[in-house]
Every structure is written in structure tokens, then in C-alpha cells.
Motif scaffolding. Structure first.
Motif, PDB file in Angstrom:
ATOM      1  N   THR A  12      -0.077   3.742  -1.347  1.00  0.00           N
ATOM      2  CA  THR A  12      -0.688   2.650  -0.593  1.00  0.00           C
ATOM      3  C   THR A  12      -0.049   2.597   1.067  1.00  0.00           C
ATOM      4  O   THR A  12       1.083   2.624   0.894  1.00  0.00           O
ATOM      5  N   LEU A  13      -0.710   2.297   1.777  1.00  0.00           N
ATOM      6  CA  LEU A  13      -0.386   2.053   3.160  1.00  0.00           C
ATOM      7  C   LEU A  13      -0.057   0.297   3.198  1.00  0.00           C
ATOM      8  O   LEU A  13      -1.138  -0.145   3.251  1.00  0.00           O
ATOM      9  N   ASP A  14       1.113  -0.038   3.390  1.00  0.00           N
ATOM     10  CA  ASP A  14       1.225  -1.522   3.202  1.00  0.00           C
ATOM     11  C   ASP A  14       1.111  -2.163   4.460  1.00  0.00           C
ATOM     12  O   ASP A  14       0.789  -3.180   4.535  1.00  0.00           O
ATOM     13  N   ARG A  65       5.439   1.650   6.562  1.00  0.00           N
ATOM     14  CA  ARG A  65       5.570   0.816   5.323  1.00  0.00           C
ATOM     15  C   ARG A  65       4.322   1.557   4.298  1.00  0.00           C
ATOM     16  O   ARG A  65       3.402   1.100   4.426  1.00  0.00           O
ATOM     17  N   VAL A  66       4.866   2.477   3.372  1.00  0.00           N
ATOM     18  CA  VAL A  66       4.073   2.729   2.485  1.00  0.00           C
ATOM     19  C   VAL A  66       4.867   2.702   0.777  1.00  0.00           C
ATOM     20  O   VAL A  66       6.062   2.660   0.988  1.00  0.00           O
ATOM     21  N   SER A  67       4.111   2.731  -0.039  1.00  0.00           N
ATOM     22  CA  SER A  67       4.587   2.594  -1.312  1.00  0.00           C
ATOM     23  C   SER A  67       3.638   3.269  -2.151  1.00  0.00           C
ATOM     24  O   SER A  67       2.424   3.802  -1.895  1.00  0.00           O
ATOM     25  N   GLY A  68       4.303   4.076  -3.234  1.00  0.00           N
ATOM     26  CA  GLY A  68       3.657   5.101  -4.232  1.00  0.00           C
ATOM     27  C   GLY A  68       4.051   5.361  -5.452  1.00  0.00           C
ATOM     28  O   GLY A  68       5.477   5.264  -5.466  1.00  0.00           O
ATOM     29  N   ASN A  69       3.401   5.858  -6.074  1.00  0.00           N
ATOM     30  CA  ASN A  69       4.078   6.757  -7.247  1.00  0.00           C
ATOM     31  C   ASN A  69       3.176   7.777  -7.828  1.00  0.00           C
ATOM     32  O   ASN A  69       2.172   7.723  -7.802  1.00  0.00           O
ATOM     33  N   ARG A  85      14.840   8.152   8.405  1.00  0.00           N
ATOM     34  CA  ARG A  85      15.387   7.954   7.013  1.00  0.00           C
ATOM     35  C   ARG A  85      14.373   7.414   5.944  1.00  0.00           C
ATOM     36  O   ARG A  85      13.739   6.371   6.546  1.00  0.00           O
ATOM     37  N   ALA A  86      14.709   7.622   4.765  1.00  0.00           N
ATOM     38  CA  ALA A  86      13.936   6.868   3.802  1.00  0.00           C
ATOM     39  C   ALA A  86      14.522   5.454   3.822  1.00  0.00           C
ATOM     40  O   ALA A  86      15.720   5.275   3.876  1.00  0.00           O
ATOM     41  N   THR A  87      13.656   4.402   3.616  1.00  0.00           N
ATOM     42  CA  THR A  87      14.075   3.134   3.275  1.00  0.00           C
ATOM     43  C   THR A  87      13.579   2.586   2.116  1.00  0.00           C
ATOM     44  O   THR A  87      12.707   3.158   1.397  1.00  0.00           O
ATOM     45  N   ASN A  88      13.817   1.277   1.585  1.00  0.00           N
ATOM     46  CA  ASN A  88      12.954   0.901   0.670  1.00  0.00           C
ATOM     47  C   ASN A  88      11.491   0.495   0.640  1.00  0.00           C
ATOM     48  O   ASN A  88      10.822   0.374  -0.298  1.00  0.00           O
ATOM     49  N   TYR A  89      11.173   0.472   2.080  1.00  0.00           N
ATOM     50  CA  TYR A  89       9.578   0.146   2.244  1.00  0.00           C
ATOM     51  C   TYR A  89       8.962   1.555   2.637  1.00  0.00           C
ATOM     52  O   TYR A  89       7.764   1.325   2.937  1.00  0.00           O
ATOM     53  N   GLY A  90       9.714   2.520   2.940  1.00  0.00           N
ATOM     54  CA  GLY A  90       9.145   3.810   3.383  1.00  0.00           C
ATOM     55  C   GLY A  90       9.795   4.449   4.015  1.00  0.00           C
ATOM     56  O   GLY A  90      10.961   5.300   3.694  1.00  0.00           O
ATOM     57  N   SER A  91       9.755   4.422   5.426  1.00  0.00           N
ATOM     58  CA  SER A  91      10.666   5.270   6.224  1.00  0.00           C
ATOM     59  C   SER A  91      10.799   4.713   7.696  1.00  0.00           C
ATOM     60  O   SER A  91      10.070   4.064   7.976  1.00  0.00           O
ATOM     61  N   ARG A  92      12.106   5.017   8.174  1.00  0.00           N
ATOM     62  CA  ARG A  92      12.153   4.146   9.417  1.00  0.00           C
ATOM     63  C   ARG A  92      12.384   5.480  10.634  1.00  0.00           C
ATOM     64  O   ARG A  92      13.384   6.365  10.477  1.00  0.00           O
ATOM     65  N   LEU A  93      11.892   5.411  11.713  1.00  0.00           N
ATOM     66  CA  LEU A  93      12.371   6.521  12.822  1.00  0.00           C
ATOM     67  C   LEU A  93      13.099   5.644  13.709  1.00  0.00           C
ATOM     68  O   LEU A  93      12.428   4.508  14.387  1.00  0.00           O
TER      69      LEU A  93
END
Ligand code: NAG
Ligand code: NAG
Length: 167
Positions: free
Chosen positions: A59-61, A80-84, A108-116
Motif C-alpha cells: 500500500t502507498l500510505d 510512505r508505503v507498507s507491505g507484506n 535509508r529504510a524507515t519504519n514508514y518506508g524510506s527517507r531520502l
């Protein structure tokens, strides 16, 4: 025609086996084709795989943020994405992979997805930034615009000569 110079008195084994092998491969190919066709016909077979995948999602959050800022500043773009299974996230700038630069450009990867993050911004950092996330079954992406203006940021007087950039 079968490279006679390299053939001995008796025909080498591969020559004798070749027709058999070809015949066997032909039969196998036909068989595969038939069984594939057969499997595609009943739609119920589609549900077998979707049963297995029923816990997988992607999902694109939130759409990516846009940033307008100035030379020398730091910008952070959030994907902001989440998935399994947890998605793999890639970053692109104007469709080319983002190249990290030590102490300046990193993601880098974050708890919500990734941050640039881009520090010490230059006007050439301006562009369309896209993150592409995939969990192997599905792909989602979102794009944000980073616009780096000339001049110092908040203290710039409205009347100062502004260099306008289009994109
Ligand atoms: C999968 O099964 C559901 C009900 O269990 C059905 O509604 C759906 O049409 C099926 N899908 C396919 C592609 O067969
Ligand atoms: C970012 O800008 C684009 C194009 O101007 C716009 O379509 C989009 O909605 C903006 N995104 C956000 C999160 O405001």
C-alpha cells in the motif's frame, strides 16, 4: 556435413542420440504447452494462488511530499508505503537511480518506508523524485518535486531579483 574431419570410424554417440533427444524434447515441449493451456482455462486455478497470497499486500500510505527550498538547505523526501512481505524501495531522480553521495545525498529504510535526505542543496538537485516500492507481487510508486531556488531562504525580500526556473 557433420564436420567429417573430427569424426572417427564409428559415429560418435551424440550423433546417434540426437534424433532421439530432439524427438523427446519435441514431445516434452508439446506436453508443457498442453498442460499450460489446460491450467489457464479454469479460472478456479487463479484462486489457488490468490489464496496463497492473501496475506500479502502493498500500500502507498501517502503521496510523496513536495519541497520548495533554497540553496544550501537540507531536504527530506518521504516514501510512505507498507507491505507484506516488506517492500524493497528504490529512489529515482528524473527517472535515473539516485546516486548517494557521502555526507550529502543518502536514503535509508524507515519504519514508514524510506527517507531520502539531501544536504547542502544545489539548484541542480531540483527534479522529480520518485520512490518505487515492490514486494515481488505488486509495485507502487509516488513522485515528489524538489525545487531548489537561488538565494537565501526565509529572509529573501520579495522584491529581490529572482531567478525563475521552469520544469
Ligand atoms: C475466486 O473466488 C471467489 C469466491 O471465493 C470468486 O468470487 C472469484 O470470482 C474467484 N476468482 C477467480 C478469478 O476465479
Ligand atoms: C506535489 O506536486 C504535484 C505537481 O505539482 C501535485 O500533483 C501533487 O499533488 C503534490 N503533492 C503533494 C503531496 O502536495
Amino acid at each position: 556435413m557433420l564436420r567429417p574431419g573430427r569424426l572417427g570410424a564409428r559415429p560418435p554417440l551424440p550423433v546417434l542420440l540426437l534424433p532421439l533427444l530432439l524427438a523427446a524434447r519435441g514431445a516434452a515441449a508439446q506436453e508443457t504447452e498442453l498442460s499450460v493451456t489446460a491450467e489457464l482455462v479454469p479460472t478456479s486455478s487463479w484462486n489457488i494462488s490468490s489464496e496463497l497470497d492473501k496475506d500479502s499486500f502493498l500500500t502507498l500510505d501517502e503521496p510523496m511530499n513536495n519541497i520548495t527550498t533554497s540553496l544550501g538547505q537540507t531536504a527530506e523526501l518521504h516514501c510512505r508505503v507498507s507491505g507484506n512481505p516488506p517492500p524493497t524501495i528504490r529512489w529515482f531522480k528524473n527517472d535515473a537511480p539516485v546516486v548517494q553521495e557521502p555526507r550529502r545525498i543518502s536514503f535509508r529504510a524507515t519504519n514508514y518506508g524510506s527517507r531520502l535526505r539531501i544536504r547542502n542543496l544545489d539548484t541542480t538537485d531540483t527534479g522529480y523524485f520518485q520512490c518505487v516500492a515492490t514486494n515481488g507481487k505488486k509495485v507502487v510508486s509516488t513522485t515528489g518535486v524538489l525545487f531548489v531556488k537561488f538565494g537565501p531562504p526565509p529572509t529573501a525580500s520579495p522584491g529581490s531579483s529572482t531567478q525563475r526556473q521552469k520544469f
